[in-house]
Motif scaffolding. Structure first.
Motif, PDB file in Angstrom:
ATOM      1  N   ARG A 160      -2.497   4.976   2.334  1.00 43.74           N
ATOM      2  CA  ARG A 160      -2.360   5.103   3.785  1.00 43.74           C
ATOM      3  C   ARG A 160      -1.819   6.488   4.109  1.00 43.74           C
ATOM      4  NH1 ARG A 160       1.746   1.305   7.366  1.00 43.74           N
ATOM      5  NH2 ARG A 160       1.298   2.239   9.433  1.00 43.74           N
ATOM      6  N   TRP A 220       3.398  10.141   4.593  1.00 38.58           N
ATOM      7  CA  TRP A 220       3.615  10.523   6.002  1.00 38.58           C
ATOM      8  C   TRP A 220       3.805  12.040   6.035  1.00 38.58           C
ATOM      9  CZ3 TRP A 220       5.035   6.969  10.231  1.00 38.58           C
ATOM     10  CH2 TRP A 220       5.458   7.626  11.396  1.00 38.58           C
ATOM     11  N   THR A 235      -0.493   9.005   7.201  1.00 40.04           N
ATOM     12  CA  THR A 235      -0.072   9.273   8.573  1.00 40.04           C
ATOM     13  C   THR A 235       0.223  10.762   8.688  1.00 40.04           C
ATOM     14  OG1 THR A 235       0.922   7.081   8.847  1.00 40.04           O
ATOM     15  CG2 THR A 235       1.653   8.810  10.354  1.00 40.04           C
ATOM     16  N   CYS A 237      -7.066   9.600   9.327  1.00 37.95           N
ATOM     17  CA  CYS A 237      -5.602   9.499   9.257  1.00 37.95           C
ATOM     18  C   CYS A 237      -5.053   8.810  10.505  1.00 37.95           C
ATOM     19  CB  CYS A 237      -4.976  10.891   9.160  1.00 37.95           C
ATOM     20  SG  CYS A 237      -5.495  11.856   7.743  1.00 37.95           S
ATOM     21  N   GLU A 238      -3.936   8.142  10.340  1.00 37.34           N
ATOM     22  CA  GLU A 238      -3.168   7.658  11.479  1.00 37.34           C
ATOM     23  C   GLU A 238      -2.379   8.843  12.033  1.00 37.34           C
ATOM     24  OE1 GLU A 238      -0.856   4.137  10.513  1.00 37.34           O
ATOM     25  OE2 GLU A 238      -2.216   3.732   8.841  1.00 37.34           O
ATOM     26  N   GLY A 273      -7.294   4.314  -1.201  1.00 43.80           N
ATOM     27  CA  GLY A 273      -6.480   3.198  -0.740  1.00 43.80           C
ATOM     28  C   GLY A 273      -5.067   3.580  -0.371  1.00 43.80           C
ATOM     29  N   ILE A 333      -7.291   8.448   1.395  1.00 45.53           N
ATOM     30  CA  ILE A 333      -7.641   7.218   2.114  1.00 45.53           C
ATOM     31  C   ILE A 333      -8.696   6.433   1.333  1.00 45.53           C
ATOM     32  CG2 ILE A 333      -8.711   6.332   4.220  1.00 45.53           C
ATOM     33  CD1 ILE A 333      -7.371   8.767   5.668  1.00 45.53           C
ATOM     34  N   ASP A 339       0.392   6.413  -6.166  1.00 50.10           N
ATOM     35  CA  ASP A 339       0.508   4.965  -6.361  1.00 50.10           C
ATOM     36  C   ASP A 339       1.162   4.618  -7.701  1.00 50.10           C
ATOM     37  OD1 ASP A 339      -1.644   5.956  -7.762  1.00 50.10           O
ATOM     38  OD2 ASP A 339      -3.027   4.363  -7.205  1.00 50.10           O
ATOM     39  N   ALA A 352       7.627   4.535   3.424  1.00 43.65           N
ATOM     40  CA  ALA A 352       6.765   5.710   3.542  1.00 43.65           C
ATOM     41  C   ALA A 352       7.358   6.879   2.750  1.00 43.65           C
ATOM     42  CB  ALA A 352       6.593   6.095   5.007  1.00 43.65           C
ATOM     43  N   MET A 386       0.847  -1.205   0.000  1.00 45.42           N
ATOM     44  CA  MET A 386       0.000   0.000   0.000  1.00 45.42           C
ATOM     45  C   MET A 386       0.880   1.252   0.000  1.00 45.42           C
ATOM     46  SD  MET A 386      -2.757   1.308   2.880  1.00 45.42           S
ATOM     47  CE  MET A 386      -3.949   0.045   2.522  1.00 45.42           C
ATOM     48  N   THR A 387       0.557   2.208  -0.864  1.00 45.21           N
ATOM     49  CA  THR A 387       1.249   3.494  -0.863  1.00 45.21           C
ATOM     50  C   THR A 387       0.985   4.200   0.463  1.00 45.21           C
ATOM     51  OG1 THR A 387       0.986   3.667  -3.263  1.00 45.21           O
ATOM     52  CG2 THR A 387       1.471   5.701  -2.062  1.00 45.21           C
ATOM     53  N   HIS A 388       2.035   4.768   1.037  1.00 40.25           N
ATOM     54  CA  HIS A 388       1.951   5.349   2.380  1.00 40.25           C
ATOM     55  C   HIS A 388       2.569   6.741   2.355  1.00 40.25           C
ATOM     56  CE1 HIS A 388       3.101   4.879   6.944  1.00 40.25           C
ATOM     57  NE2 HIS A 388       2.211   5.836   6.739  1.00 40.25           N
TER      58      HIS A 388
END
Length: 351
Positions: free
Chosen positions: A33, A5, A35, A54-55, A31, A28, A330, A69, A1-3
């Protein structure tokens, strides 16, 4: 998964962010992620990001983020010479001959990371997909006018701070100008057809300041430009690059002039192509201008994070422009990101 931060900005007086909670929710949904670090000074509260799904991470914890990330911030990282293994999205100020830029690129070389410089995110035609330009020009013109008002009282521009919104800025600045008892100054904007110049001219007109608008056609001769010295304020809104003329040379300091304030909104003092070589260092929020000549005075305003004067408006505007590109993270090897990576690798060949 693309993340992705979103790091907290570590530079003083930097309250902007390049992703809004609404934009994060769209990422989100796709898809990706997201943070977001806590921040003690971000203009948009962390609870809005939490509510968007969000995280949440501890402030300034990005160095320990997962290697995969993509770290997203706006302004520069602390200069501690640590290797940079992550992929970073930010304004690196490293590709135009800036002397500090080589040090940053050496950190990427040591860590194996990649810089996707926000200034070099461009579409197929070479046009930037997102820019803070309008608000940089707007805020830069405002601080330059503050410098002029201080001069009218025999003083130098005092420290500046953020405003909750544009209306508050205009009210404060208008009161300062009125308090001088003087007629409004005359300003010249070079780069008036661009986003930066448009913002600068709009602020001047909001303050009833007469504006002379110049762009490439008026500066094609390469100078000299005595017309600049006939204005009270000069706002440079053209980014330094090879071939950019010198607008105010050092020799102008000792010439007869009406000019007493230079607002170098583009702010590239350590570039080899600086078009305003009467100064060589950026100014700051605590010391907004550098006095480069005493009598008559000439003050240079060169703050390099001007849009943060209006952090909410500038963040939402910029984030809205950038979101379409963030939604393609992505496919990082294609489109705007692929072009930015190619620019980075080209410049890394010299490191």
């Amino acid at each position: 998964m693309t993340h992705i931060w979103v790091r907290a900005e570590q530079r003083p007086n930097e309250e902007r962010v390049g992703l809004t909670p609404e934009g994060a929710a769209q990422l989100i949904t796709k898809g990706i992620r997201v943070t977001v670090e806590e921040s003690h000074n971000r203009a948009i509260p962390i609870e809005s990001y939490r509510a968007a799904g969000c995280e949440i991470a501890t402030e300034n914890s990005w160095p320990s983020a997962p290697t995969e990330a993509i770290i997203f911030g706006l302004k520069e990282l602390p200069e501690d010479d640590t290797p940079l293994p992550h992929r970073h999205i930010m304004f690196g100020h490293a590709f135009k001959g800036q002397h500090a830029g080589r040090r940053l690129l050496q950190r990427f070389k040591a860590g194996g990371g990649t810089l996707y410089d926000l200034e070099y995110l461009v579409d197929e035609t070479g046009r930037r997909v997102a820019a803070f330009g309008y608000w940089a020009g707007y805020a830069g013109a405002a601080v330059s006018l503050m410098a002029w008002t201080a001069q009218q009282g025999g003083a130098i521009c005092p420290p500046v701070d953020t405003y909750p919104g544009r209306d508050a800025l205009l009210a404060d600045l208008g009161a300062q100008l009125d308090a001088t008892g003087a007629s409004r100054p005359r300003a010249i904007v070079i780069g008036a057809l661009g986003r930066v110049g448009t913002g600068a001219a709009d602020l001047c007109e909001a303050m009833d300041v007469t504006v002379t608008r110049w762009d490439m056609a008026e500066t094609a001769s390469g100078g000299p430009f005595p017309e600049i010295l006939a204005h009270d304020i000069f706002l440079n809104c053209i980014f330094a690059r090879p071939g950019t003329p010198v607008f105010v040379p050092k020799s102008a300091l000792d010439q007869p002039r009406q000019l007493t304030v230079i607002g170098d909104v583009a702010c590239d003092p350590d570039s080899d192509y600086n078009p305003v070589p009467v100064y060589d260092a950026a100014t700051s929020w605590t010391a907004p201008v550098l006095r480069v000549h005493g009598a008559p005075p000439l003050d240079v305003m060169a703050i390099d994070n001007l849009p943060s004067l209006l952090p909410v408006e500038s963040s939402r505007d910029y984030a809205g422009q950038l979101l379409a590109s963030l939604l393609t993270l992505d496919t990082l090897d294609q489109g705007v990101w692929g072009r930015a990576a190619e620019t980075f690798h080209t410049h890394m060949n010299d490191i």
